[in-house]
Design a protein around this motif. Structure first.
Motif, short mmCIF file in Angstrom:
data_model
loop_
_atom_site.label_atom_id
_atom_site.label_comp_id
_atom_site.label_asym_id
_atom_site.label_seq_id
_atom_site.Cartn_x
_atom_site.Cartn_y
_atom_site.Cartn_z
N ARG A 9 37.88 58.59 36.74
CA ARG A 9 37.74 60.02 37.06
C ARG A 9 38.96 60.74 36.50
O ARG A 9 39.28 60.55 35.34
N ASP A 10 39.68 61.49 37.29
CA ASP A 10 40.83 62.20 36.72
C ASP A 10 42.15 61.56 37.09
O ASP A 10 43.21 62.14 36.89
N HIS A 11 42.05 60.33 37.63
CA HIS A 11 43.28 59.67 38.08
C HIS A 11 43.79 58.73 37.00
O HIS A 11 43.04 57.94 36.45
N ALA A 19 49.60 40.65 34.80
CA ALA A 19 49.18 40.08 36.08
C ALA A 19 48.69 41.17 37.02
O ALA A 19 47.72 40.98 37.77
N ALA A 20 49.36 42.34 36.99
CA ALA A 20 48.94 43.45 37.85
C ALA A 20 47.56 43.97 37.45
O ALA A 20 46.74 44.32 38.31
N VAL A 21 47.30 44.01 36.14
CA VAL A 21 45.98 44.43 35.67
C VAL A 21 44.91 43.46 36.17
O VAL A 21 43.87 43.86 36.71
N MET A 22 45.18 42.16 36.00
CA MET A 22 44.20 41.13 36.40
C MET A 22 43.91 41.21 37.90
O MET A 22 42.76 41.12 38.33
N ALA A 23 44.96 41.37 38.68
CA ALA A 23 44.78 41.40 40.14
C ALA A 23 43.98 42.64 40.55
O ALA A 23 43.07 42.56 41.39
N ALA A 24 44.32 43.78 39.95
CA ALA A 24 43.64 45.02 40.34
C ALA A 24 42.19 45.03 39.86
O ALA A 24 41.34 45.69 40.46
N ALA A 25 41.91 44.30 38.78
CA ALA A 25 40.54 44.28 38.24
C ALA A 25 39.63 43.34 39.02
O ALA A 25 38.41 43.40 38.88
N SER A 26 40.20 42.47 39.85
CA SER A 26 39.39 41.50 40.60
C SER A 26 38.54 42.21 41.65
O SER A 26 38.98 43.17 42.26
N ILE A 37 48.64 42.22 46.13
CA ILE A 37 48.46 42.50 44.70
C ILE A 37 47.08 43.09 44.39
O ILE A 37 46.78 43.35 43.23
N ALA A 38 46.26 43.31 45.41
CA ALA A 38 44.92 43.83 45.17
C ALA A 38 44.99 45.31 44.76
O ALA A 38 45.99 45.99 45.00
N ALA A 39 43.90 45.79 44.16
CA ALA A 39 43.82 47.21 43.82
C ALA A 39 44.02 48.04 45.09
O ALA A 39 43.51 47.69 46.16
N GLY A 40 44.76 49.12 44.95
CA GLY A 40 45.02 49.98 46.10
C GLY A 40 43.85 50.88 46.44
O GLY A 40 43.79 51.45 47.53
N SER A 41 42.93 51.01 45.50
CA SER A 41 41.75 51.85 45.73
C SER A 41 40.65 51.36 44.82
O SER A 41 40.88 50.63 43.84
N ALA A 42 39.44 51.80 45.14
CA ALA A 42 38.29 51.39 44.33
C ALA A 42 38.41 51.98 42.92
O ALA A 42 38.04 51.35 41.93
N LEU A 43 38.95 53.20 42.82
CA LEU A 43 39.12 53.80 41.49
C LEU A 43 40.14 53.02 40.67
O LEU A 43 39.96 52.84 39.45
N GLU A 44 41.20 52.56 41.32
CA GLU A 44 42.20 51.78 40.58
C GLU A 44 41.57 50.50 40.02
O GLU A 44 41.90 50.07 38.91
N ARG A 45 40.65 49.93 40.77
CA ARG A 45 39.97 48.71 40.31
C ARG A 45 39.20 48.99 39.01
O ARG A 45 39.24 48.20 38.07
N ALA A 48 41.63 49.39 36.10
CA ALA A 48 42.13 48.09 35.63
C ALA A 48 41.08 47.40 34.75
O ALA A 48 41.41 46.77 33.75
N ARG A 49 39.82 47.55 35.14
CA ARG A 49 38.76 46.95 34.31
C ARG A 49 38.68 47.63 32.95
O ARG A 49 38.38 47.00 31.94
N ARG A 50 38.99 48.93 32.92
CA ARG A 50 39.01 49.64 31.62
C ARG A 50 40.13 49.09 30.74
O ARG A 50 39.98 48.97 29.53
N VAL A 51 41.27 48.77 31.36
CA VAL A 51 42.35 48.15 30.58
C VAL A 51 41.87 46.83 29.99
O VAL A 51 42.04 46.55 28.81
N LEU A 52 41.24 46.02 30.83
CA LEU A 52 40.78 44.71 30.35
C LEU A 52 39.75 44.85 29.24
O LEU A 52 39.75 44.09 28.28
#
Lengths: 457, 242
Positions: A9-11, A19-26, A37-45, A48-52
């Motif tokens: 979205r706009d965030h 490692a932070a990307v991998m954890a947040a994308a899980s 180490i989990a994503a702090g929000s559903a949007l952050e998840r 992270a998947r967009r990074v991957l």
């Protein structure tokens, strides 16, 4: 250390490390939350998947999640990487790999060829971009066939481990559970006991008892007492009938030290098993168990998410040509996998990642009483895994393991899976069931089985 | 051999064997028995200890009530780290050579059914405990006992705590003891006596005798955990579940 960023979205979300990307994308799971180490929000998840999605696969060859210098599992993965096998996917991003895996043009032969070129981190990363149906769709293309006294993993085969545990390791009680499983067609992957006591004399006696049962009925299968690898080596040295050498393995050197093992010990055990030469149709002599959360519970996860650490544990297993590998997916407790949804997802991930790495993957479809799960969740997961082409599942009498105190599948669940999918036991074992009248045609001579197992009054 | 002959074999194992070829779907009565056993385990895990009732059972021993940082059951199950930490209590320096703690753990019924009986049996074995305060801890993991022991200045701490329920027994109590308790100790610093229940498990009296032996031996060698081997004469115990 590289940093990464993406927008959902706009965030705008920033990640300080791979490692932070991998954890947040899980997908959400309690173990990564426990580790902080989990994503702090559903949007952050999603970010992270967009990074991957746009991350080149080669990044995983240069940016080790667990430092190469500190960790022999990382060295095993990096030093053992097969560049030639990697070539067909070398220029891909993780997102490209996802598309390639799902393409109908990518068949089992292509997946088998690329397996030595894929690292555990790569397959963990791509799994985070895949839905449950994707994990099933791709895994089902992969056949990994292994053999000892029968061959497991072929097309159309669903094998099972018969787990006849007894709270006091009583040989007659164990024999009754073995008989129960055989009568319902279970036991082709292995007849494998978790001993209540790791006492060497006790394990030796159990090995002899299982081997006598196998020989008495001339069952084309293998037996195992799941004790520490060093115990198996000692017992082999004493001439005990050790078919398969078992060990729990984890995804970091420090976590493996918690299990009391090193890679050189596993290599020694593998060689000893080969030297024993007890297999008849094949020489896959190792049996490994893994499970998400084991590295975190040993405080040895290096800030890496539990699903990636699990894939690394599978990377350990594949170095020793195992007959069987299974995740004990729901065993470890709600602080790692909270409920049925998380267990189902993790079971499919572990199976998918293992198959992509070239492992003969099975799953202990299971849960403990303090997890938010029940037998309905096990029905769901086992049905999905049968669709996904799982090599084997584990079964105990009535789904209730009276020694370990948790619930797995029941023997009749294997019959259900075979009935609804048309899958059959390992071919040698299927022929044996036929000969004993246990495949539904003739009336079985159970009296003879009881006598030969030494269970007559 | 006829079917009844095979069924006779089921007495050789507590496992839920059927001993029938091509048995088909689980019999409904067996299915409901399984669901009943699972339900009992679930209810035990999510139940609450009635601390006032336990305090009455322990009378005339004085009690002190504490909570862990795991303030509700969902948090407790997800965050074992919080269940090991005391929520901001000012515990007095009791300076007991052996501090008793009772924690709910994973089974409230275990605490309600076994804890007071084990304490009474322990006092008979270890008279020093008579009249000493017992700490009652809600939201407790085993290692919370070490935090309580450290805060109260105990020489040794003995934590009685509800064990994870199985399908056959939902009210089994475990006992864990730590010499020189302090925060951060691992499992290998503790001794455990598990399976204390009245359904084929260790009786209150047998558990107390074994624990008293371990306390005395632990004091003698100045350690608990892997250095302290249980040679108290009883049969070997199984390791604790999970």
């Amino acid at each position: 250390m590289a940093s990464y960023a993406a927008t959902a979205r706009d965030h705008r979300f920033r990640f300080d490390s791979l490692a932070a990307v991998m954890a947040a994308a899980s997908p959400e799971r309690s173990g990564d939350q426990l580790a902080g180490i989990a994503a702090g929000s559903a949007l952050e998840r999603v970010a992270a998947r967009r990074v991957l999605m746009d991350l080149p696969l080669t990044t995983f060859l240069t940016d080790a999640l667990v430092p190469y210098e500190e960790d022999e599992v990382t060295r095993l993965i990096i030093d053992g990487h097969d560049r030639a096998a990697f070539a067909p996917v070398a220029s891909m991003t993780v997102g490209d790999l996802r598309d390639w895996l799902l393409s109908p043009a990518t068949d089992g032969a292509a997946l088998a060829a690329v397996a030595p070129g894929l690292t555990p981190e790569m397959v963990a990363a791509v799994s985070k971009l895949m839905r449950n149906q994707d994990l099933i769709r791709v895994a089902r293309k992969v056949r990994v066939v292994t053999a000892f006294r029968n061959s497991i993993g072929g097309a159309g085969v669903l094998a099972s481990r018969l787990q006849p545990n007894h709270p006091a390791d009583d040989p007659r009680g164990i024999a009754v559970a073995v008989l129960d499983g055989l009568l319902q067609g279970a036991g082709d992957a292995v007849i494998g006991i978790n001993p209540a006591s790791d006492n060497l004399a006790n394990c030796h006696a159990l090995l002899v008892a299982l081997d006598e049962m196998r020989q008495a009925l001339d069952i084309p299968t293998q037996t195992c007492v799941l004790t520490h690898v060093t115990n198996a080596l000692t017992l082999l040295g004493r001439g005990a009938p050790v078919d398969l050498i078992f060990q729990s393995v984890a995804g970091s050197q420090a976590a493996n030290e918690g299990f009391g093992i090193t890679l050189s010990m596993l290599a020694e055990a593998h060689q000893a098993g080969l030297a024993a030469g007890r297999g008849t149709v094949g020489q896959n002599v190792m049996y490994f168990e893994t499970g998400q959360g084991s590295a975190l519970s040993a405080d040895a996860h290096h800030g890496v998410d539990q699903q990636t650490m699990e894939a690394r544990a599978q990377g350990v297993a594949r170095a020793y040509a195992p007959l069987l590998v299974n995740t004990v997916v729901g065993f470890i407790g709600p602080e790692y996998l909270f409920d049925g949804k998380q267990i189902i997802r993790a079971g499919l991930e572990d199976h998918f990642c293992g198959k992509l790495l070239g492992l003969p993957m099975g799953v202990d479809v299971c849960y403990t009483n303090h997890v938010e799960a029940d037998q309905d969740d096990m029905d769901t997961l086992s049905t999905l895994l049968a669709q996904a082409g799982v090599n084997f599942v584990i079964a105990v009498p009535g789904a209730d393991d009276v020694m370990l105190g948790y619930q797995s599948l029941a023997f009749e669940d294997i019959a259900y899976l075979r009935e609804t999918t048309g899958l059959t036991p390992a071919p040698e074992f299927a022929a044996w069931l036929d000969a004993f009248g246990l495949s539904g045609g003739a009336l079985p001579d159970t009296g003879a089985m009881v006598r030969r197992l030494g269970l007559s009054a | 051999m006829s079917v009844p002959d095979l069924r006779r074999l089921s007495a050789l194992t507590p496992a839920r064997v059927r001993l029938q070829a091509g048995a088909g779907p689980t019999d409904l009565s067996d299915l409901l028995r399984f669901q009943q056993d699972h339900a009992a385990a679930r209810d035990a895990i999510h139940g609450q200890v009635v601390w006032d009732a336990l305090a009455r059972d322990l009378d005339p021993l004085p009690v002190l009530r504490v909570d862990s940082m795991a303030t509700d059951r969902a948090t407790y199950l997800r965050r074992p780290d919080l269940g090991r930490q005391l929520a901001g209590h000012d515990l007095p320096r009791l300076n007991a050579s052996l501090q008793l703690v009772i924690g709910d753990g994973l089974s409230a019924p275990a605490v309600m059914a076994q804890a007071a009986g084990v304490v009474r049996a322990l006092i008979a074995c270890l008279p020093e405990l008579a009249g000493r305060p017992v700490v009652l801890a809600q939201g407790a993991r085993v290692a919370l006992g070490d935090a309580i022991g450290a805060a109260t200045g105990a020489g040794m701490v003995l934590m009685l705590i509800g064990e994870r329920p199985g399908l056959s027994v939902a009210d089994s109590l475990g006992a864990y003891m730590t010499h020189a308790p302090r925060i951060g100790l691992r499992d290998n610093a503790r001794n455990c006596v598990s399976n204390i229940h009245l359904n084929g498990g260790l009786s209150h009296q047998a558990a107390a005798e074994r624990l008293a032996w371990l306390v005395m031996q632990g004091r003698r060698i100045g350690a608990t955990g892997i250095a302290l081997k249980d040679e108290s004469g009883g049969s070997d115990l199984l390791p604790p579940l999970g």
